[in-house]
Enzyme design. Structure first.
Site, PDB file in Angstrom:
ATOM      1  CG  ASP A 185      53.058  29.761  28.349  1.00  0.00           C
ATOM      2  OD1 ASP A 185      51.556  30.483  28.976  1.00  0.00           O
ATOM      3  OD2 ASP A 185      53.636  29.811  29.333  1.00  0.00           O
ATOM      4  CE  LYS A 209      47.297  28.162  23.955  1.00  0.00           C
ATOM      5  NZ  LYS A 209      48.713  28.241  24.824  1.00  0.00           N
ATOM      6  N   GLY A 264      46.798  31.055  30.505  1.00  0.00           N
ATOM      7  CA  GLY A 264      47.183  32.518  30.725  1.00  0.00           C
ATOM      8  C   GLY A 264      47.605  33.063  29.557  1.00  0.00           C
ATOM      9  CG  HIS A 265      45.546  32.080  26.438  1.00  0.00           C
ATOM     10  ND1 HIS A 265      43.863  31.509  26.137  1.00  0.00           N
ATOM     11  CD2 HIS A 265      46.409  30.733  27.138  1.00  0.00           C
ATOM     12  CE1 HIS A 265      44.768  30.455  26.041  1.00  0.00           C
ATOM     13  NE2 HIS A 265      45.329  30.318  26.372  1.00  0.00           N
ATOM     14  CD  GLN A 321      46.254  24.132  29.403  1.00  0.00           C
ATOM     15  OE1 GLN A 321      44.942  23.836  29.264  1.00  0.00           O
ATOM     16  NE2 GLN A 321      46.120  25.234  30.330  1.00  0.00           N
TER      17      GLN A 321
HETATM   18  P1  GDP Z   1      49.473  31.487  25.357  1.00  0.00           P
HETATM   19  O1  GDP Z   1      48.901  31.009  26.728  1.00  0.00           O
HETATM   20  O2  GDP Z   1      49.671  31.234  23.463  1.00  0.00           O
HETATM   21  O3  GDP Z   1      48.328  32.529  24.794  1.00  0.00           O
HETATM   22  O4  GDP Z   1      50.591  32.998  25.547  1.00  0.00           O
HETATM   23  P2  GDP Z   1      50.936  33.537  25.983  1.00  0.00           P
HETATM   24  O5  GDP Z   1      50.083  34.643  26.045  1.00  0.00           O
HETATM   25  O6  GDP Z   1      51.125  32.935  27.467  1.00  0.00           O
HETATM   26  O7  GDP Z   1      52.192  34.080  26.171  1.00  0.00           O
HETATM   27  C1  GDP Z   1      52.946  34.780  24.962  1.00  0.00           C
HETATM   28  C2  GDP Z   1      53.011  36.423  24.532  1.00  0.00           C
HETATM   29  O8  GDP Z   1      53.933  36.817  23.940  1.00  0.00           O
HETATM   30  C3  GDP Z   1      52.819  37.385  25.975  1.00  0.00           C
HETATM   31  O9  GDP Z   1      52.676  37.648  26.420  1.00  0.00           O
HETATM   32  C4  GDP Z   1      51.988  38.107  24.793  1.00  0.00           C
HETATM   33  O10 GDP Z   1      51.365  38.687  24.398  1.00  0.00           O
HETATM   34  C5  GDP Z   1      53.788  37.921  23.538  1.00  0.00           C
HETATM   35  N1  GDP Z   1      53.412  37.291  22.123  1.00  0.00           N
HETATM   36  C6  GDP Z   1      52.550  36.391  21.209  1.00  0.00           C
HETATM   37  N2  GDP Z   1      53.257  36.966  20.163  1.00  0.00           N
HETATM   38  C7  GDP Z   1      54.369  37.665  19.910  1.00  0.00           C
HETATM   39  C8  GDP Z   1      54.940  37.562  19.035  1.00  0.00           C
HETATM   40  O11 GDP Z   1      54.946  37.347  18.115  1.00  0.00           O
HETATM   41  N3  GDP Z   1      56.035  38.736  19.633  1.00  0.00           N
HETATM   42  C9  GDP Z   1      56.204  38.895  20.350  1.00  0.00           C
HETATM   43  N4  GDP Z   1      57.759  39.861  20.658  1.00  0.00           N
HETATM   44  N5  GDP Z   1      55.623  39.103  21.402  1.00  0.00           N
HETATM   45  C10 GDP Z   1      54.574  37.752  21.227  1.00  0.00           C
HETATM   46  P1  IMO Z   2      48.550  28.498  28.308  1.00  0.00           P
HETATM   47  O1  IMO Z   2      47.052  28.116  27.983  1.00  0.00           O
HETATM   48  C1  IMO Z   2      52.343  26.552  30.271  1.00  0.00           C
HETATM   49  C2  IMO Z   2      51.257  23.532  33.180  1.00  0.00           C
HETATM   50  C3  IMO Z   2      52.337  23.823  33.703  1.00  0.00           C
HETATM   51  C4  IMO Z   2      52.338  22.108  34.832  1.00  0.00           C
HETATM   52  C5  IMO Z   2      52.019  21.060  33.441  1.00  0.00           C
HETATM   53  C6  IMO Z   2      50.587  20.544  34.990  1.00  0.00           C
HETATM   54  O2  IMO Z   2      49.172  29.453  29.283  1.00  0.00           O
HETATM   55  O3  IMO Z   2      49.452  28.091  27.284  1.00  0.00           O
HETATM   56  P2  IMO Z   2      48.042  21.489  35.653  1.00  0.00           P
HETATM   57  O4  IMO Z   2      48.395  23.459  36.353  1.00  0.00           O
HETATM   58  O5  IMO Z   2      47.507  22.599  34.562  1.00  0.00           O
HETATM   59  O6  IMO Z   2      48.051  20.644  36.425  1.00  0.00           O
HETATM   60  O7  IMO Z   2      49.843  21.732  35.850  1.00  0.00           O
HETATM   61  O8  IMO Z   2      51.619  21.773  32.578  1.00  0.00           O
HETATM   62  N1  IMO Z   2      50.445  24.071  31.842  1.00  0.00           N
HETATM   63  C7  IMO Z   2      50.738  25.839  31.545  1.00  0.00           C
HETATM   64  N2  IMO Z   2      52.058  25.820  31.349  1.00  0.00           N
HETATM   65  N3  IMO Z   2      51.272  27.328  29.886  1.00  0.00           N
HETATM   66  C8  IMO Z   2      49.855  26.820  29.965  1.00  0.00           C
HETATM   67  O9  IMO Z   2      48.401  27.354  29.533  1.00  0.00           O
HETATM   68  C9  IMO Z   2      49.416  25.690  30.763  1.00  0.00           C
HETATM   69  N4  IMO Z   2      48.430  25.736  31.329  1.00  0.00           N
HETATM   70  C10 IMO Z   2      48.814  24.521  32.418  1.00  0.00           C
HETATM   71  O10 IMO Z   2      53.169  24.517  33.709  1.00  0.00           O
HETATM   72  O11 IMO Z   2      53.900  21.724  34.056  1.00  0.00           O
HETATM   73 MG    MG Z   3      49.959  31.541  28.397  1.00  0.00          MG
END
Ligand code: GDP
Ligand code: IMO
Ligand code: MG
Length: 430
Positions: free
Chosen positions: A13, A16, A40-41, A223
């Protein structure tokens, strides 16, 4: 610099999806190479927000070829749902291709994941319940079903029958729950096969064609490094390899093909699920970061655990992934904090540790050593140039670079595409 790997440097999270989407503008191809719909992106384009779990974040650019590589585990139901979701939002998915060697997540994997977590009780991992662990277990156990097998009705039927026999025995005898029915799954998955079949090819061939033509290829990690099954905080990890090295296996390319490795670093740290987190902030400070950063899981909606930036894990991520760039995201989330801390080392039994420890017992006894920074107390979300960032923000970033010996090529100050400060072009305009 055509082949770039983008990975999460912390516990996932990191943003990415946002950075992939940004770089995808100049990429000809975006490839997912591991994980599944545990990811979850979130990508924000103008007023629209897209939540992607399985399909690469590059899909939002019409001309970009997107690949789900052989190292990904695919839940066909989620695949079809995500296609429909994108079509409903007017996104063209003609450029999508799925590896015929990728393994399929079956309903018994999802059930096994849930039951296994329940059974573990307090020792649970806190998985996403998406069947990821059991699907990779079966892959390694050589009983997995691949896309190519799903597309062959006869082969699929034989394998499903054989696997259900074993899985139902596990469900009935060990977990004492009802087993799953062959007919129902067979019919449902035959439907998915018709749709996946339109996208399935040997993706390694087309990736190689792009690389041979020196086109820009972006490998999008899911991840993060500390969730890697080998290099992460085992057993509190996922069951795949989110590190850069996994590109070779999960996409079918040789190591010499890779030109750049960019680590996505959130300006603080978060973690979802169980497991160690040395710089975690419990209570008011953590809540404040969670609220400002909207730190709730994209996949499960769980509140993310929040804490200070940890340069020890980042130094480790630099080594394990061979990072030559970082992109720092969510700097704006720290805008209102009077004081900001960064962990610059761990103390264990009175001495400083040089490297991130393998033992969770040792890690639990480590005390983070913090440096404290004055907050910049200025809004950064409209800043377009690095030099225009508040001095205190630059001091914070430069101290990080000094410790990890990698400079930020990108700094993100908001979720939108426009809120991205570029210091160094990863893909040039040529
Ligand atoms: P990922 O799994 O690495 O793709 O990250 P996620 O999408 O799960 O979580 C990142 C969250 O932060 C998302 O809701 C993005 O829209 C948001 N985000 C990404 N970059 C920034 C930033 O620079 N500032 C803020 N405020 N939000 C951001
Ligand atoms: P993104 O791509 C954050 C965590 C789960 C749990 C562990 C194992 O959005 O960064 P799993 O279901 O993979 O067997 O769970 O990994 N986990 C993540 N945490 N971002 C993710 O993906 C994750 N995918 C799995 O919360 O601790
Ligand atoms: Mg994510």
């Amino acid at each position: 610099m055509p082949a770039v790997v983008l990975i999460g440097a912390q516990w996932g999270d990191e943003g990415k999806g946002k950075i992939t989407d940004y770089l995808a503008e100049k990429a000809d191809m975006v490839v997912r190479y591991q994980g599944g719909n545990n990811a979850g992106h979130t990508v924000v384009v103008g007023e629209n927000e897209f939540k992607l779990h399985l399909i690469p974040s590059g899909i939002l650019y019409p001309g970009t070829t997107c690949i789900i590589g052989n190292g990904v585990v695919i839940d066909p139901k989620v695949f079809v749902e995500e296609l429909n979701y994108l079509h409903d939002k007017g996104v063209n998915t003609d450029g999508l291709r799925v590896s015929n060697r990728a393994h399929i997540i079956m309903p018994y994997h999802i059930l096994q994941d849930k039951l296994d977590e329940e059974y573990k009780g307090v020792n649970k991992i806190g998985t996403t319940h998406r069947g990821i662990g059991p699907a990779y277990m079966d892959k390694a156990g050589r009983t997995g079903i691949r896309v190519v097998d799903l597309l062959d009705e006869e082969e699929f039927g034989v394998r499903l029958k054989r696997n259900l026999l074993e899985k139902n025995r596990l469900f009935n005898k060990v977990y004492e729950v009802e087993g799953l029915e062959f007919e129902k799954i067979f019919e449902e998955y035959k439907g998915y096969a018709k749709i996946i079949g339109k996208y399935a090819i040997d993706t390694s061939v087309i990736i190689h064609e792009y690389l041979a033509e020196k086109k820009n290829v972006l490998f999008e990690g899911a991840q993060g490094t500390l969730l890697d099954i080998d290099h992460g905080t085992y057993p509190y990890v996922t069951s795949s390899h989110p590190v850069a090295g996994a590109v070779c296996i999960g996409a079918g390319v040789g190591p010499l093909e890779i030109n750049d490795v960019i680590g996505i670093v959130k300006a603080y740290t978060t973690r979802v699920g169980e497991g160690p987190f040395p710089t975690e902030l419990i209570g008011e400070e953590g809540n404040r970061i969670r609220e400002c950063g909207n730190e709730f899981g994209t996949t499960t909606g769980r509140p993310r655990r929040c804490g200070w930036l940890d340069a020890v894990i980042l130094k480790y991520a630099v080594r394990i992934n061979g990072l030559n760039h970082i992109a720092v995201t969510k700097l704006d989330v720290l805008d209102k904090l009077e004081k900001i801390k960064m962990c610059v080392g761990y103390k264990y039994k009175g001495a400083m540790l040089n490297d991130f420890p393998a033992s969770l017992k040792v890690l639990a006894q480590c005390t983070p050593i913090y440096e404290e920074f004055d907050g910049w107390m200025t809004e950064t979300s409209g800043v377009e140039k690095y030099e225009e960032l508040p001095l205190q923000a630059r001091i914070y970033l430069e101290r990080l670079s000094e410790i990890i010996k990698v400079e930020p090529a990108i700094v993100a100050v908001g979720a939108k595409r426009s809120q991205t400060i570029i210091r160094e072009n990863i893909y040039s305009d040529s």
